[in-house]
Design a protein around this motif. Structure first.
Motif, PDB file in Angstrom:
ATOM      1  N   ALA A 257       0.818  -1.217   0.000  1.00 33.35           N
ATOM      2  CA  ALA A 257       0.000   0.000   0.000  1.00 33.35           C
ATOM      3  C   ALA A 257       0.850   1.264   0.000  1.00 33.35           C
ATOM      4  CB  ALA A 257      -0.938   0.000   1.211  1.00 33.35           C
ATOM      5  N   PHE A 258       2.180   1.138  -0.198  1.00 29.76           N
ATOM      6  CA  PHE A 258       3.050   2.309  -0.181  1.00 29.76           C
ATOM      7  C   PHE A 258       2.664   3.313  -1.268  1.00 29.76           C
ATOM      8  CE2 PHE A 258       7.217   1.370   2.237  1.00 29.76           C
ATOM      9  CZ  PHE A 258       6.481   0.960   3.332  1.00 29.76           C
ATOM     10  N   SER A 259       2.291   2.814  -2.449  1.00 27.73           N
ATOM     11  CA  SER A 259       1.940   3.727  -3.535  1.00 27.73           C
ATOM     12  C   SER A 259       0.688   4.523  -3.196  1.00 27.73           C
ATOM     13  CB  SER A 259       1.722   2.946  -4.829  1.00 27.73           C
ATOM     14  OG  SER A 259       0.702   1.970  -4.655  1.00 27.73           O
ATOM     15  N   GLU A 260      -0.324   3.863  -2.633  1.00 29.18           N
ATOM     16  CA  GLU A 260      -1.533   4.563  -2.220  1.00 29.18           C
ATOM     17  C   GLU A 260      -1.233   5.534  -1.087  1.00 29.18           C
ATOM     18  OE1 GLU A 260      -4.444   1.682  -1.214  1.00 29.18           O
ATOM     19  OE2 GLU A 260      -4.369   0.654  -3.146  1.00 29.18           O
ATOM     20  N   LEU A 261      -0.332   5.137  -0.190  1.00 28.15           N
ATOM     21  CA  LEU A 261       0.035   6.003   0.923  1.00 28.15           C
ATOM     22  C   LEU A 261       0.697   7.275   0.431  1.00 28.15           C
ATOM     23  CD1 LEU A 261       0.321   6.296   4.054  1.00 28.15           C
ATOM     24  CD2 LEU A 261       2.560   5.225   3.810  1.00 28.15           C
ATOM     25  N   PHE A 262       1.631   7.143  -0.504  1.00 31.44           N
ATOM     26  CA  PHE A 262       2.325   8.319  -1.018  1.00 31.44           C
ATOM     27  C   PHE A 262       1.375   9.200  -1.829  1.00 31.44           C
ATOM     28  CE2 PHE A 262       5.068  10.753  -3.802  1.00 31.44           C
ATOM     29  CZ  PHE A 262       6.096  11.133  -2.960  1.00 31.44           C
ATOM     30  N   GLY A 263       0.535   8.577  -2.644  1.00 31.39           N
ATOM     31  CA  GLY A 263      -0.428   9.356  -3.416  1.00 31.39           C
ATOM     32  C   GLY A 263      -1.412  10.087  -2.530  1.00 31.39           C
ATOM     33  N   GLY A 264      -1.872   9.433  -1.468  1.00 43.06           N
ATOM     34  CA  GLY A 264      -2.765  10.105  -0.527  1.00 43.06           C
ATOM     35  C   GLY A 264      -2.078  11.223   0.225  1.00 43.06           C
ATOM     36  N   ALA A 265      -0.775  11.041   0.522  1.00 47.28           N
ATOM     37  CA  ALA A 265      -0.032  12.082   1.236  1.00 47.28           C
ATOM     38  C   ALA A 265       0.097  13.342   0.402  1.00 47.28           C
ATOM     39  CB  ALA A 265       1.347  11.559   1.627  1.00 47.28           C
ATOM     40  N   VAL A 266       0.235  13.199  -0.918  1.00 47.37           N
ATOM     41  CA  VAL A 266       0.338  14.368  -1.802  1.00 47.37           C
ATOM     42  C   VAL A 266      -0.903  15.241  -1.670  1.00 47.37           C
ATOM     43  CG1 VAL A 266       0.439  15.120  -4.200  1.00 47.37           C
ATOM     44  CG2 VAL A 266       1.888  13.246  -3.427  1.00 47.37           C
ATOM     45  N   LEU A 267      -2.089  14.622  -1.726  1.00 40.86           N
ATOM     46  CA  LEU A 267      -3.339  15.376  -1.630  1.00 40.86           C
ATOM     47  C   LEU A 267      -3.590  15.876  -0.214  1.00 40.86           C
ATOM     48  CD1 LEU A 267      -5.576  13.043  -3.834  1.00 40.86           C
ATOM     49  CD2 LEU A 267      -4.436  15.154  -4.514  1.00 40.86           C
ATOM     50  N   THR A 268      -3.303  15.038   0.771  1.00 36.16           N
ATOM     51  CA  THR A 268      -3.555  15.415   2.161  1.00 36.16           C
ATOM     52  C   THR A 268      -2.684  16.583   2.592  1.00 36.16           C
ATOM     53  OG1 THR A 268      -4.164  13.128   2.687  1.00 36.16           O
ATOM     54  CG2 THR A 268      -3.607  14.569   4.530  1.00 36.16           C
ATOM     55  N   GLU A 269      -1.407  16.548   2.243  1.00 30.60           N
ATOM     56  CA  GLU A 269      -0.517  17.642   2.613  1.00 30.60           C
ATOM     57  C   GLU A 269      -0.921  18.946   1.938  1.00 30.60           C
ATOM     58  OE1 GLU A 269       3.501  14.897   3.329  1.00 30.60           O
ATOM     59  OE2 GLU A 269       3.486  16.484   1.828  1.00 30.60           O
ATOM     60  N   GLN A 270      -1.476  18.868   0.746  1.00 28.65           N
ATOM     61  CA  GLN A 270      -1.942  20.072   0.066  1.00 28.65           C
ATOM     62  C   GLN A 270      -3.161  20.658   0.775  1.00 28.65           C
ATOM     63  OE1 GLN A 270      -0.191  21.412  -2.181  1.00 28.65           O
ATOM     64  NE2 GLN A 270      -1.524  23.043  -2.956  1.00 28.65           N
ATOM     65  N   VAL A 271      -4.073  19.804   1.252  1.00 26.05           N
ATOM     66  CA  VAL A 271      -5.268  20.271   1.952  1.00 26.05           C
ATOM     67  C   VAL A 271      -4.898  20.964   3.258  1.00 26.05           C
ATOM     68  CG1 VAL A 271      -7.359  19.510   3.158  1.00 26.05           C
ATOM     69  CG2 VAL A 271      -6.799  18.570   0.912  1.00 26.05           C
ATOM     70  N   TYR A 272      -3.966  20.374   4.001  1.00 27.44           N
ATOM     71  CA  TYR A 272      -3.597  20.903   5.313  1.00 27.44           C
ATOM     72  C   TYR A 272      -2.391  21.851   5.262  1.00 27.44           C
ATOM     73  CZ  TYR A 272      -6.703  17.431   7.381  1.00 27.44           C
ATOM     74  OH  TYR A 272      -7.803  16.677   7.737  1.00 27.44           O
ATOM     75  N   SER A 273      -1.887  22.148   4.054  1.00 28.36           N
ATOM     76  CA  SER A 273      -0.685  22.988   3.905  1.00 28.36           C
ATOM     77  C   SER A 273       0.459  22.439   4.761  1.00 28.36           C
ATOM     78  CB  SER A 273      -0.988  24.440   4.296  1.00 28.36           C
ATOM     79  OG  SER A 273      -1.955  24.993   3.445  1.00 28.36           O
ATOM     80  N   TYR A 274       0.561  21.123   4.783  1.00 25.66           N
ATOM     81  CA  TYR A 274       1.597  20.451   5.574  1.00 25.66           C
ATOM     82  C   TYR A 274       2.897  20.454   4.776  1.00 25.66           C
ATOM     83  CZ  TYR A 274       3.522  17.033   8.852  1.00 25.66           C
ATOM     84  OH  TYR A 274       4.280  16.406   9.799  1.00 25.66           O
ATOM     85  N   PRO A 275       3.981  20.965   5.341  1.00 20.95           N
ATOM     86  CA  PRO A 275       5.227  21.146   4.571  1.00 20.95           C
ATOM     87  C   PRO A 275       6.007  19.851   4.373  1.00 20.95           C
ATOM     88  CG  PRO A 275       5.577  21.841   6.834  1.00 20.95           C
ATOM     89  CD  PRO A 275       4.127  21.442   6.736  1.00 20.95           C
ATOM     90  N   GLY A 276       5.447  18.933   3.615  1.00 23.07           N
ATOM     91  CA  GLY A 276       6.109  17.660   3.377  1.00 23.07           C
ATOM     92  C   GLY A 276       6.460  17.462   1.922  1.00 23.07           C
ATOM     93  N   LEU A 277       6.800  16.243   1.582  1.00 20.40           N
ATOM     94  CA  LEU A 277       7.214  15.922   0.219  1.00 20.40           C
ATOM     95  C   LEU A 277       6.045  16.015  -0.756  1.00 20.40           C
ATOM     96  CD1 LEU A 277       9.896  15.087  -1.066  1.00 20.40           C
ATOM     97  CD2 LEU A 277       9.185  12.707  -0.869  1.00 20.40           C
ATOM     98  N   GLY A 278       4.843  15.729  -0.294  1.00 20.79           N
ATOM     99  CA  GLY A 278       3.676  15.819  -1.160  1.00 20.79           C
ATOM    100  C   GLY A 278       3.404  17.240  -1.610  1.00 20.79           C
ATOM    101  N   GLN A 279       3.497  18.182  -0.691  1.00 20.38           N
ATOM    102  CA  GLN A 279       3.287  19.587  -1.059  1.00 20.38           C
ATOM    103  C   GLN A 279       4.384  20.078  -1.992  1.00 20.38           C
ATOM    104  OE1 GLN A 279       3.756  22.761   1.896  1.00 20.38           O
ATOM    105  NE2 GLN A 279       1.672  23.405   1.456  1.00 20.38           N
ATOM    106  N   ALA A 280       5.617  19.613  -1.766  1.00 22.17           N
ATOM    107  CA  ALA A 280       6.713  19.988  -2.663  1.00 22.17           C
ATOM    108  C   ALA A 280       6.471  19.456  -4.071  1.00 22.17           C
ATOM    109  CB  ALA A 280       8.040  19.462  -2.117  1.00 22.17           C
ATOM    110  N   THR A 281       5.845  18.289  -4.190  1.00 20.64           N
ATOM    111  CA  THR A 281       5.531  17.729  -5.503  1.00 20.64           C
ATOM    112  C   THR A 281       4.545  18.622  -6.252  1.00 20.64           C
ATOM    113  OG1 THR A 281       5.834  15.500  -4.585  1.00 20.64           O
ATOM    114  CG2 THR A 281       4.693  15.679  -6.698  1.00 20.64           C
ATOM    115  N   ILE A 282       3.516  19.087  -5.562  1.00 17.46           N
ATOM    116  CA  ILE A 282       2.526  19.973  -6.182  1.00 17.46           C
ATOM    117  C   ILE A 282       3.188  21.280  -6.619  1.00 17.46           C
ATOM    118  CG2 ILE A 282       0.403  21.255  -5.828  1.00 17.46           C
ATOM    119  CD1 ILE A 282      -0.050  18.299  -5.950  1.00 17.46           C
ATOM    120  N   GLU A 283       4.017  21.858  -5.766  1.00 20.67           N
ATOM    121  CA  GLU A 283       4.678  23.116  -6.100  1.00 20.67           C
ATOM    122  C   GLU A 283       5.615  22.953  -7.296  1.00 20.67           C
ATOM    123  OE1 GLU A 283       6.652  24.430  -2.617  1.00 20.67           O
ATOM    124  OE2 GLU A 283       4.820  25.045  -1.574  1.00 20.67           O
ATOM    125  N   ALA A 284       6.357  21.862  -7.319  1.00 17.74           N
ATOM    126  CA  ALA A 284       7.291  21.637  -8.429  1.00 17.74           C
ATOM    127  C   ALA A 284       6.537  21.468  -9.743  1.00 17.74           C
ATOM    128  CB  ALA A 284       8.145  20.401  -8.146  1.00 17.74           C
TER     129      ALA A 284
END
Length: 328
Positions: A257-284
């Protein structure tokens, strides 16, 4: 021993080919993106930049070269261990990924453990209470969450627990106006609760449904019927025969489930403005930061491949047919 060497060799070849294919496809997609990387790089000062300065920026980042030449240059530097410099952060890509991943690893690991434990327990309860209202309730919950986007669940929890009840902060990974060196671990965990809860709630369904079906199959098997004939009943029967035959396959499923976990983290971090790798992916992606985006793509590919590889090893450990080399 020979079979193990062949297996690891094929895995290494597959990883190299996968990384090459993913990086090439990602580079082609980014190169054909309608986003102007120079304009995204300059930002609000676009009107104050002269054509000469714009040309210098283009030449500095190598954007005036043909796409294939840029890809070969990037790949050659990657073989030397250089992933390039981020256009957004003006830092080496490795440093940005390291800093952002350290913020995301606690979030993803917490959500991964919670979804695994809760899903496993829910699956056991559903299997033991098969065809009762408890089983139907758990299945309804799992089927509903399996089709629920992570960002929608994040917005729902944010409205309920942050806006209406005021129990948790609206977003961000640390309190506003506090320097990073002054932030305590308690404050970091407090800001992480809702994002981790969002990821874990969405990820429960796969584990619960798999464990339920696996335990039902085990309880219907001949050796469990034989154990019942010997007088084993209730909780002891579940522990001795049910959990032993469902725990390791469940762990293997959780690693996949690592792929689903990482994909969910991208969206979740964007919703909460959490400064993680998922938000960096959206910005890039939105700002055309090709070096950072390719670096994150390679890192996430390696991350998901590692999870699948561990799951494969666990399957080979559980199933003796793999150890004997009959399922290579």
């Amino acid at each position: 021993m020979h079979n193990v060497g062949v297996y690891l060799g094929w895995k290494a070849v597959r990883l190299i080919l996968l990384l090459f294919a993913v990086s090439l496809v990602s580079f082609i997609l980014v190169s054909n993106s309608p986003i102007d990387p120079v304009q995204a790089y300059i930002g609000a000062d676009m009107m104050r930049v002269s054509p000469e300065q714009r040309l210098q920026i283009t030449e500095y980042w190598g954007l005036d070269r043909p796409p294939m030449e840029r890809f070969i240059h990037w790949g050659t530097a990657l073989l030397r261990g250089d992933m390039g410099t981020s256009m957004i952060y003006r830092l080496p890509v490795t440093e940005v990924i390291k800093e952002r991943f350290m913020s995301s690893v606690l979030l993803m690991s917490t959500a991964w453990m919670l979804s695994g434990i809760i899903g496993f327990l829910a699956g056991i309860i559903a299997a033991v209470k098969r065809d009762t209202w408890i089983d139907r309730l758990i299945k309804w919950y799992c089927y509903t969450l399996a089709s629920t986007p992570a960002f929608w669940m994040g917005l729902l929890l944010l409205i309920v627990f942050s806006v209406w009840l005021g129990w948790f902060p609206i977003g961000l990974g640390v309190p506003v106006g506090v320097l990073s060196e002054h932030v305590t671990w308690g404050e970091r965990i407090y800001h992480m609760i809702l994002p981790a809860l969002t990821l874990s709630v969405v990820g429960i369904s796969t584990m619960a449904l798999h464990t339920r079906q696996k335990l039902i199959d085990v309880l219907s098997s001949e050796y469990v019927l034989f154990a019942k004939a010997r007088g084993e009943r209730g909780f002891r029967l579940i522990i001795r025969h049910g959990l032993r035959n469902t725990a390791l396959p469940a762990v293997s499923v959780q690693f996949t489930a690592f792929s689903e976990l990482f994909g969910g983290a991208v969206l979740t971090e964007q919703v909460y403005s959490y400064p993680g790798l998922g938000q960096a992916t959206i910005e890039a992606g939105l700002r055309g930061d090709v070096p950072l985006l390719l670096g994150i793509v390679l890192f996430s590919t390696l991350f998901v491949f590692t999870g699948n590889f561990v799951a494969d090893l666990l399957y080979r450990w559980v199933d003796p047919r793999f150890r004997e080399g009959r399922a290579l």
